[in-house]
Write a protein that holds these residues in place. Structure first.
Motif, PDB file in Angstrom:
ATOM      1  N   GLU A  91       0.841  -1.192   0.000  1.00  0.00           N
ATOM      2  CA  GLU A  91       0.000   0.000   0.000  1.00  0.00           C
ATOM      3  C   GLU A  91       0.878   1.245   0.000  1.00  0.00           C
ATOM      4  O   GLU A  91       1.777   1.393   0.835  1.00  0.00           O
ATOM      5  CB  GLU A  91      -0.919   0.028   1.221  1.00  0.00           C
ATOM      6  N   ARG A  92       0.591   2.142  -0.947  1.00  0.00           N
ATOM      7  CA  ARG A  92       1.354   3.386  -1.033  1.00  0.00           C
ATOM      8  C   ARG A  92       1.023   4.305   0.126  1.00  0.00           C
ATOM      9  O   ARG A  92      -0.136   4.449   0.525  1.00  0.00           O
ATOM     10  CB  ARG A  92       1.036   4.106  -2.339  1.00  0.00           C
TER      11      ARG A  92
ATOM     12  N   PRO B 273       3.409  10.627  -0.918  1.00  0.00           N
ATOM     13  CA  PRO B 273       4.347  10.810  -2.026  1.00  0.00           C
ATOM     14  C   PRO B 273       5.676  11.370  -1.529  1.00  0.00           C
ATOM     15  O   PRO B 273       5.723  12.136  -0.558  1.00  0.00           O
ATOM     16  CB  PRO B 273       3.636  11.820  -2.936  1.00  0.00           C
TER      17      PRO B 273
ATOM     18  N   PHE C 228       7.098   6.858  -3.433  1.00  0.00           N
ATOM     19  CA  PHE C 228       6.163   6.955  -2.328  1.00  0.00           C
ATOM     20  C   PHE C 228       6.766   6.310  -1.083  1.00  0.00           C
ATOM     21  O   PHE C 228       7.600   5.403  -1.174  1.00  0.00           O
ATOM     22  CB  PHE C 228       4.852   6.214  -2.645  1.00  0.00           C
TER      23      PHE C 228
ATOM     24  N   GLY D  32      -6.971   1.739  -5.806  1.00  0.00           N
ATOM     25  CA  GLY D  32      -6.007   2.446  -6.634  1.00  0.00           C
ATOM     26  C   GLY D  32      -4.713   2.830  -5.956  1.00  0.00           C
ATOM     27  O   GLY D  32      -3.884   3.522  -6.558  1.00  0.00           O
ATOM     28  N   ARG D  33      -4.500   2.408  -4.717  1.00  0.00           N
ATOM     29  CA  ARG D  33      -3.259   2.761  -4.031  1.00  0.00           C
ATOM     30  C   ARG D  33      -2.461   1.518  -3.620  1.00  0.00           C
ATOM     31  O   ARG D  33      -1.523   1.606  -2.812  1.00  0.00           O
ATOM     32  CB  ARG D  33      -3.550   3.616  -2.795  1.00  0.00           C
TER      33      ARG D  33
ATOM     34  N   ASP E  40      -0.160  -1.809  -4.934  1.00  0.00           N
ATOM     35  CA  ASP E  40       0.624  -2.389  -6.015  1.00  0.00           C
ATOM     36  C   ASP E  40       1.011  -3.809  -5.647  1.00  0.00           C
ATOM     37  O   ASP E  40       1.096  -4.169  -4.467  1.00  0.00           O
ATOM     38  CB  ASP E  40       1.899  -1.572  -6.251  1.00  0.00           C
TER      39      ASP E  40
END
Length: 352
Positions: free
Chosen positions: A152-153, A156, A161, A182-183, A185
């Motif tokens: 999870e991001r 920034p 990030f 959307g956050r 990866d």
């Protein structure tokens, strides 16, 4: 940046989920599964050029011969005395490098379709690593995948990030939630950091492992391009991944997003999808326009999304959908693509 990046290529695992093509005698990294070169050769090719120092390959004894057969001159090979997962393997390589060396950790058996995007991510990660961060490459997800861990991001930062958290492989519901958010990866197992920072963080969170690796390096010896660490201290290590040992504990973690056509080629369904995506590149696979991928002799009638991979006998299929057929010598595998993760449970794969 002008500092050289030191690729550390990890060769390990048994590749049982790609049985029968992948065997102990010729495991997954050393097979030409996409194109004419093996996944290992493709990995080395991505890490070649003026920006990179000669690579260090970390492998077990059984992989020495294929590594030396496929690696270019100047490659250094660290021969692990025993398999102890990725944290000790990476620490061995870091122990052989100068403190300020930028280390790029790459698995040897992954496919990356967009090499330019990979290069851009490496440059961004190297800059963060030079500032003292331990950098994970976050793979942009394109589906609610349950077979990968997620990252999870967080906030920034310049070039990437912060990392909010690592998440274990989710169930289908959570995977859909991650994709929608959307956050999140995928954790692709590619990392960058300074050698001394990795050693410091390993000592902080796994002091026994760090000490044993240091003793194994100090007591090891070079013979030509091979380095053999001292076996007794290495045998004391309890195997652990770099994720568990360091990345999930450190406060110096960072993430660089990487939309680069990545696949770990973790099973036959993943290989089918990667071949379909790379078809335009002329990798030798054939398609009939119905999502079918063929290597070898085959005839498909009224089939959709079927992959046939035969090294000899002709394969004929009628009315099949989402099926994979593999013929390797005297072994034949027939599976539903959705069951590809279970190939490693077969007796033949376990006994390879």
């Amino acid at each position: 940046m002008t500092e050289a990046i030191h690729p550390v290529i990890l060769c390990g695992g048994s590749g049982t989920r790609l049985w029968p093509r992948s065997r102990a005698s010729r495991p997954k990294p050393f097979l030409p599964l996409l194109g004419q070169r093996s996944l290992f050769e493709e990995t080395l090719a991505r890490c070649t050029g003026a920006r990179f120092a000669p690579p260090i390959v970390v492998a077990g004894e059984r992989h020495v011969a294929p590594v030396e057969e496929q690696a270019p001159p100047g490659t250094r090979l660290v021969v692990e005395p025993a398999a102890r997962n990725t944290a000790p393997a990476i620490a061995l390589a870091a122990g052989l490098l100068p403190d300020d060396a930028i280390v790029l950790v790459c698995p040897s058996d992954h496919h990356i379709a967009d090499v330019d995007a990979f290069g851009a991510a490496v440059e961004a990660a190297a800059k963060l690593a030079a500032r003292g961060h331990l950098v994970a490459f976050g793979i942009a997800p394109d589906r609610p995948e349950t077979g990968y861990g997620y990252i999870e991001r967080g906030a920034p930062m310049e070039g990437g990030f912060a990392i909010a958290r690592f998440v274990e492989k989710p169930d289908a519901t959570r995977a859909r939630e991650f994709l929608a958010a959307g956050r999140f990866d995928w954790n692709g197992g590619i990392f960058a950091f300074r050698a001394d920072v990795l050693r410091e963080e390993l000592a902080a969170f796994r002091p026994d492992m760090a000490q044993a690796v240091a003793e194994a390096v100090a007591g090891g010896s070079w013979s030509g391009g091979r380095f053999r660490p001292a076996a007794p201290p290495f045998a004391r290590i309890e195997g652990e991944s770099i994720d568990y040992a360091v990345m999930e504990n450190t406060r110096r973690a960072a993430l660089v997003p990487a939309a680069m056509g990545w696949s770990d080629i973790g099973n036959w369904a993943a290989l089918r999808d990667a071949r379909a995506a790379s078809e335009a590149g002329g990798d030798g696979a054939g398609s009939d326009g119905a999502g079918n991928i063929v290597r070898g002799k085959a005839e498909l009638v009224d089939c959709r999304n079927v992959m046939v991979d035969s090294d000899g006998p002709r394969v004929s299929c009628i009315g099949l959908e989402d099926v994979v057929v593999v013929v390797d010598g005297d072994e034949v595998l027939v599976i539903r693509a959705s069951a590809a993760q279970d190939v490693g449970k077969l007796g033949g794969a376990r006994e390879q």
